[in-house]
Design a protein around this motif. Structure first.
Motif, short mmCIF file in Angstrom:
data_model
loop_
_atom_site.label_atom_id
_atom_site.label_comp_id
_atom_site.label_asym_id
_atom_site.label_seq_id
_atom_site.Cartn_x
_atom_site.Cartn_y
_atom_site.Cartn_z
N ARG A 112 0.82 -1.22 0.00
CA ARG A 112 0.00 0.00 0.00
C ARG A 112 0.86 1.27 0.00
O ARG A 112 0.48 2.30 -0.57
N ASP A 113 2.03 1.20 0.65
CA ASP A 113 2.89 2.38 0.75
C ASP A 113 4.16 2.27 -0.09
O ASP A 113 5.07 3.09 0.05
N TYR B 29 -1.47 7.12 -0.30
CA TYR B 29 -0.86 6.17 0.61
C TYR B 29 -1.82 5.82 1.75
O TYR B 29 -2.92 6.35 1.84
N SER B 30 -1.40 4.93 2.62
CA SER B 30 -2.24 4.49 3.74
C SER B 30 -2.56 5.67 4.66
O SER B 30 -1.86 6.68 4.68
#
Length: 199
Positions: free
Chosen positions: A51-52, A63-64
């Motif tokens: 996710r990042d 991003y998260s």
């Protein structure tokens, strides 16, 4: 000036924590605002998951939430200060993970630049200065933090400096050395206060 103070140590009663408090007292005396990002106390997750992960084809990647929150804290600040012990001649893993995840593509490098004016690194070194410098560890750490990190981010945050706090693991177990112990640690904490006052 608004400063984000990023601290990395698992114990709240550590010398690192005391150094942070004394530094903040100096900032306050100088009239600065500050926010503390205590990575251990806040439970920051240093592991970079997909996710990042940086997306070189998408500088606007979302991003998260945890990373976005930290990016907002940095964006609301004029400067960053990192306070941490030197472990294996580097920063603690949780702080490295903070850099990996938060100083991300599209925010700290790439088309957008790290939005701060200056960075300070207050590094607590267990060894005395002569032992630490014997194999040029001080130059290695300075190169990594001032050039590899600060210099790469932004247009290059050129106002970056490492403050080494030496001999933080000095053995004062002998009762006859208690006076020396108090003087030694008071000197270190006063130096942190001075750095804050002169920020």
């Amino acid at each position: 000036m608004k400063i984000l103070v990023v601290v990395a140590h698992p114990r709240s009663d550590s010398l690192t924590a005391s150094m942070s408090k004394r530094f903040i007292e100096g900032l306050t005396e100088a009239g600065h605002e500050y926010e503390i990002a205590d990575l251990y106390a806040e439970g920051f997750n240093p592991i970079l998951h997909t996710r990042d992960e940086p997306d070189w084809n998408n500088p606007n990647k979302t991003y998260s939430n945890e990373v976005l929150c930290e990016m907002e804290r940095i964006s609301a600040s004029d400067a960053l200060v990192f306070i941490f012990p030197i472990w294996w001649y580097s920063m603690p893993a949780i702080m490295k993970g903070y850099i990996d995840r938060v100083w991300n593509y599209g925010f700290a490098y790439g088309p957008s630049k790290l939005p701060v004016q200056k960075i300070r690194w207050i590094a607590l070194v267990g060894e005395d200065q002569s032992k630490f410098e014997k194999r040029n560890y001080h130059l290695m750490v300075q190169q990594h933090l001032n050039v590899g990190l600060s210099g790469y981010s932004g247009v290059g945050v050129s106002d970056s400096k490492v403050h080494f706090m030496y001999n933080t693991l000095e053995d004062f177990s002998d009762e006859s050395q208690q006076g020396k112990k108090e003087i030694h640690y008071t000197t270190l904490l006063d130096e942190a206060y001075r750095i804050g006052c002169n920020f």
